[in-house]
Design a protein around this motif. Structure first.
Motif, short mmCIF file in Angstrom:
data_model
loop_
_atom_site.label_atom_id
_atom_site.label_comp_id
_atom_site.label_asym_id
_atom_site.label_seq_id
_atom_site.Cartn_x
_atom_site.Cartn_y
_atom_site.Cartn_z
N ILE A 1 0.86 -1.18 0.00
CA ILE A 1 0.00 0.00 0.00
C ILE A 1 0.90 1.23 0.00
O ILE A 1 1.78 1.36 0.85
CB ILE A 1 -0.94 0.01 1.23
CG1 ILE A 1 -1.76 -1.28 1.27
CG2 ILE A 1 -1.85 1.24 1.18
CD1 ILE A 1 -2.56 -1.47 2.54
N SER B 1 -7.26 2.05 4.09
CA SER B 1 -7.34 0.58 4.08
C SER B 1 -7.58 0.03 5.47
O SER B 1 -8.30 -0.95 5.64
CB SER B 1 -6.07 -0.02 3.47
OG SER B 1 -4.97 0.08 4.34
N VAL C 1 -4.63 -1.43 -2.72
CA VAL C 1 -3.55 -2.41 -2.68
C VAL C 1 -3.07 -2.76 -4.08
O VAL C 1 -3.86 -2.81 -5.02
CB VAL C 1 -4.05 -3.69 -1.96
CG1 VAL C 1 -3.07 -4.83 -2.11
CG2 VAL C 1 -4.33 -3.41 -0.50
#
Length: 126
Positions: free
Chosen positions: A44, A53, A122
């Motif tokens: 990430i 996230s 991601v």
């Protein structure tokens, strides 16, 4: 930033992580920080994406720091990260640059599949 300040920043980070205070938890990261999870092959990029996230994670999380060791710009935290009460033995390696985390790698004792809740932030690691 001296080692006492880094240790204080890490203590704030992990305490905020434990209570889902996402703003304080992510103060420690540079805007261009990189986070990697080798067991799931996820990477990430960027403080905003790291925070988003984690905020999207549907599980209930608790963090229990076992120890923090480090010197200079390299720090390691050993912790037990419980997802919905299930413990995962975890090591976080953080590399600091200009007083903020530039790179973090989190190693889990067990492999895991990528979480669908964070898929949009991601990229798969090779």
């Amino acid at each position: 930033m001296d080692e006492t300040e880094i240790r204080e920043a890490l203590n704030r980070h992990w305490a905020a992580s434990d209570v889902n205070d996402f703003d304080v938890e992510h103060d420690i990261y540079r805007e261009d920080a990189l986070l990697e999870y080798p067991q799931s092959g996820e990477r990430i990029r960027g403080r905003h994406n790291i925070q988003a996230s984690r905020a999207a994670q549907p599980s209930s999380k608790r963090f229990k720091v076992q120890r923090i060791v480090g010197t200079g710009d390299l720090w390691v935290t050993e912790l037990i990260l419980a997802y919905d009460g299930r413990p995962f033995y975890t090591v976080s390696v953080m590399e600091f640059q200009d007083g903020k985390v530039a790179r973090e790698t989190q190693y889990f004792g067990d492999p895991f599949e990528p979480g669908p809740s964070r898929a949009q932030w991601v990229e798969r690691m090779e």
